[in-house]
Design an enzyme around this catalytic site. Structure first.
Site, PDB file in Angstrom:
ATOM      1  N   VAL A   1       0.576  -1.242  -0.349  1.00 44.89           N
ATOM      2  CA  VAL A   1       0.217   0.229  -0.154  1.00 44.89           C
ATOM      3  C   VAL A   1       0.956   1.237  -0.348  1.00 44.89           C
ATOM      4  CG1 VAL A   1      -2.280   1.477   1.291  1.00 44.89           C
ATOM      5  CG2 VAL A   1      -2.057  -1.308   1.374  1.00 44.89           C
TER       6      VAL A   1
ATOM      7  N   THR B   1       2.184  -2.169   4.183  1.00 45.14           N
ATOM      8  CA  THR B   1       2.972  -0.854   3.394  1.00 45.14           C
ATOM      9  C   THR B   1       4.113  -0.570   3.215  1.00 45.14           C
ATOM     10  OG1 THR B   1       4.467   0.094   5.809  1.00 45.14           O
ATOM     11  CG2 THR B   1       1.964   0.183   6.059  1.00 45.14           C
ATOM     12  N   ASP B   2       4.329   0.704   2.428  1.00 44.64           N
ATOM     13  CA  ASP B   2       5.581   1.172   1.711  1.00 44.64           C
ATOM     14  C   ASP B   2       6.360   0.976   3.269  1.00 44.64           C
ATOM     15  OD1 ASP B   2       7.706   1.573  -0.153  1.00 44.64           O
ATOM     16  OD2 ASP B   2       5.955   2.745  -1.328  1.00 44.64           O
ATOM     17  N   ALA B   3       7.280   1.976   2.617  1.00 42.45           N
ATOM     18  CA  ALA B   3       8.342   1.926   3.563  1.00 42.45           C
ATOM     19  C   ALA B   3       7.841   3.211   4.610  1.00 42.45           C
ATOM     20  CB  ALA B   3      10.080   2.532   2.917  1.00 42.45           C
TER      21      ALA B   3
END
Length: 759
Positions: free
Chosen positions: A416, A463-465
């Site tokens: 995401v 999640t993305d970073a």
């Protein structure tokens, strides 16, 4: 929630915020009104004076006293053709019926609280006309809302903002409940048998709380030492890891040690967006996503995925953060300009499926990215929150189509993005205020109602970073860490500070931000993904291939695939002056300019590719004269030189007598450090800017970004070679010479919505 709140899909405008004294009707009602852009009235202000006097004396109102007051509230609604919210106790069904007789569309929001909480709040209000003694009378009078009443019930034992969030969510016909879509491990994409499901359950039961919290994290391994890994695995019990690329042998040994030290097998992720490159220093660069979409042969994407799977599996990786399924609608967007297969959902779906099928030939699961979709906003989530601004219907036709197709195709996980979607959020949460639009990583309406609900995704969400400013600008770190899991993400990508983030997640669980049901569901998805890879039954020593497997990485066969793809995809964007072909026989002396974005976080020499270009040109028989900027000449020890003197020396009237043609090779990247990327020349009025396009045939070759014509519209010959690899450079030069045909294709983004770029 009862009744049919909004059958026609129109905005809800007439609302009674109800409940006994001290439940917060006025505060919450006013906040909801502000959120929805409605007028607010406190129902107490509509009591006749006789009722106020009676209550102040400690005498309860009877139904005859309340009837005219309730009728007045109903009349106010009936007379209002705009949003109106009124705070009113409305304790009995009969009272609510009087209000609804004035306006049947009224919806009731019941603020529900425990007797103890209400008593403590009421005791803190000594100046209010309602004495504490009447609380019991109101609680006895209260009749719960019934099924045929349009209503929402909200618990008041939370902060006001959360109460308002849940009320507004309920008014939109949706509940804030991250456990509505519990995982089915026997269904796609997990497809587990009974034994695997049993392993998931027994493993979770065997974990300590700290181990359960640790499984939610994917660590970014910044150190290859055993001591570092021991600390991460023993203190934080992470469920997955990604590492900094390095030599293949070092990466493989690092992964081998990590898998040997963990009690529960790790998901080991890499970023094989371009083949094996990016997963280790010596991996094969096959093509970019855009390159794989720039030729009619869809098998290019499959080959990219196939090589990616073989090389990353040889390292011991089992999780690919790919394919990228964003759609490149906005030419100014340089985050995904080379990382998207194209600018239509059709090309993205076709090539993403091919990539997925190719990489799936290896023991690898995929995480497609970046939901809810990048490519509209020009900004980069690494440095700022960006937004997908499509409306609900348009999103469904485009990005939604891509996600439905890929979910149906079997993709196992979704990354995401820190990308907000205002219209999508408001579709599920009508009236959501601008300041409450959150990136998808924190938005339950996008993760649950849309991704889990309407799109039916049963897999794992990560999640993305988490260091990206697109996320961190949204709220305090201590809040956002558990909020991502509470909203519907299953794994959290990268610690910022391991001890702090682990503590925030643990506290989020202990305080109830992450419910037990949400934690259990996330764990089942994480372990389910591991079981789908067979990690639960593999011998520990077999989780990473033997050293001999490294021979597959950067192999001759894989480099041959890369060369073939480079030959197919080098693209002639325009040659309006018919400059081509240019050969050593017709144009011997070449002035060669190199353009880069400067050094980035990789610390690689940004102009290293220019040596390859010069060597290939000289091998072809050209006489090459490399331009150097004032700064480059100063670094080399030259004195008395500045940008004005370089301009004076370079831009002379005899330029065409010195050179037969000019070649400009641009390798501008800038990824993750700028909100947008354009060519940055070395100085004002720099001598390398193609002023010389009017003097000699000039060829501009991009080795990365497809949008450079906006900055060099004066060039009449533009080529997109897609990559700064030797294979791509060699193929581009052969085509400039006319030794092979241009086969690559392009989309309209290359012209950057400007007429002069086509000239």
């Amino acid at each position: 929630m009862t009744g049919e709140l909004n059958p026609a899909g129109s905005a809800l405008r007439h609302i009674v915020v109800m409940g006994v004294t001290s439940c917060g009707k006025s505060t919450v009602g006013a906040a909801i009104a502000e959120r929805l852009g409605a007028e607010f009235l406190d129902g107490d202000s509509l009591h006749p004076q006789s009722n106020i006097d009676k209550m102040a004396s400690g005498t309860p109102l009877n139904d005859d006293d309340r009837a005219p007051w309730l009728a007045e509230i109903g009349r106010r609604f009936a007379a209002s053709d705009a949003g109106l919210i009124i705070a009113c106790s409305a304790l009995k069904r009969a009272y609510r019926d009087i209000i609804r007789s004035g306006d049947p569309s009224v919806v009731f929001v019941h603020l529900h609280g425990s007797r103890e909480l209400l008593s403590s709040r009421m005791a803190a209000r000594p100046g209010h006309f309602m004495p504490l003694s009447l609380l019991e009378s109101q609680l006895e009078t209260l009749e719960e809302l019934q099924a045929d009443e349009k209503s929402v019930v909200v618990d008041i034992a939370t902060p006001v903002k959360q109460i308002v969030d849940e009320a507004v969510a309920g008014l939109g016909g949706r509940q804030v409940d991250a456990t509505r879509f519990l995982v089915d491990l026997k269904a796609a994409p997990f497809n587990l048998d009974d034994a695997a499901v049993a392993w998931v359950g027994s493993t979770i039961d065997s974990m300590s709380l700290e181990e359960k919290i640790g499984q939610l994290f994917i660590n970014h391994n910044n150190d290859y030492s055993q001591e570092y890994l021991d600390g991460v695995l023993e203190q934080y019990h992470v469920g997955g890891m990604r590492y900094r690329p390095g030599p293949a042998a070092a990466v493989q040994e690092h992964i081998r040690y990590a898998q040997s030290k963990t009690r529960i097998p790790l998901l080991v992720a890499s970023n094989p967006e371009m083949g094996g490159a990016g997963s280790c220093d010596d991996g094969t660069f096959v093509s970019t996503h855009l390159q794989a979409g720039s030729h009619p042969d869809k098998d290019i994407a499959r080959q990219m995925g196939r090589v990616a799977g073989v090389e990353t599996a040889a390292l011991g990786c089992n999780w690919a953060f790919a394919p990228i399924v964003d759609i490149h609608y906005n030419w100014r967007n340089t985050v995904i300009s080379t990382r998207a297969f194209g600018n239509t959902p059709e090309i993205v779906v076709e090539r993403a499926k091919e990539y997925f099928d190719g990489i799936s030939e290896s023991p690898t699961v995929c995480a497609m990215k970046h939901f809810p979709g990048d490519g509209l906003d020009e900004r980069d989530q690494h440095v700022v929150t960006s937004y997908n601004t499509f409306g609900y219907e348009e999103w469904n036709r485009t990005y939604g189509h891509v996600y439905r197709e890929m979910i149906g195709h079997g993709v196992q996980s979704i990354m995401v993005g820190h990308i907000g979607a205002p219209d999508l959020s408001r579709h599920f949460r009508p009236g959501l205020a601008a300041e409450d639009i959150l990136p998808a990583t924190l938005a339950p309406e996008l993760l649950q109602d849309l991704l889990r609900g309407e799109l039916g995704f049963n897999g794992l969400v990560l999640t993305d970073a988490s260091q990206m400013i697109g996320l961190t600008q949204a709220m305090k770190r201590s809040e956002l860490v558990p909020a991502t899991i509470a909203a519907g993400c299953d794994m959290f990508l990268f610690f910022r500070n391991p001890a702090e983030d682990f503590g925030y997640m643990l506290e989020g669980y202990k305080s109830g931000v992450i419910t037990e049901a949400r934690l259990q569901d996330a764990l089942r998805r994480i372990l389910g993904l591991k079981a789908s890879l067979g990690l639960h039954k593999a011998a520990r020593e077999s989780l990473v291939p033997p050293v001999e497997a490294l021979q597959l990485i950067g192999s001759e066969a894989h480099r041959a695939i890369a060369a073939e793809i480079a030959d197919k995809t080098v693209t002639l964007v325009k040659d309006t002056a018919s400059n081509l072909p240019i050969t050593p026989r017709t144009h011997k002396r070449i002035r060669l300019y190199g353009i880069s974005g400067g050094a980035d976080f990789t610390r690689a020499d940004p102009l290293a590719y220019l040596d390859v270009v010069r060597d290939e040109l000289e091998k072809a028989g050209f006489e090459v004269h490399v331009f150097k900027t004032a700064e480059q000449r100063q670094i080399a020890g030259e004195t008395g030189v500045n940008f004005m003197s370089v301009i004076s020396e370079e831009a002379t009237g005899d330029y065409a007598q010195k050179y037969d043609a000019a070649f400009v090779f641009a390798n501008v990247k800038g990824f993750a450090q700028e909100a947008a990327i354009r060519i940055k020349w070395s100085t004002p009025m720099a001598a390398e800017i193609p002023w010389y396009a009017t003097e000699v045939p000039t060829v501009f070759v991009s080795l990365n970004q497809p949008n450079h014509l906006i900055d060099v519209p004066m060039v009449k010959t533009a080529i997109h070679a897609h990559a700064g690899t030797p294979e791509a450079i060699r193929a581009a030069i052969e085509k400039i010479e006319g030794k092979s045909e241009f086969q690559g294709t392009f989309n309209e983004n290359v012209f950057c919505d400007s007429f002069d770029t086509r000239l």
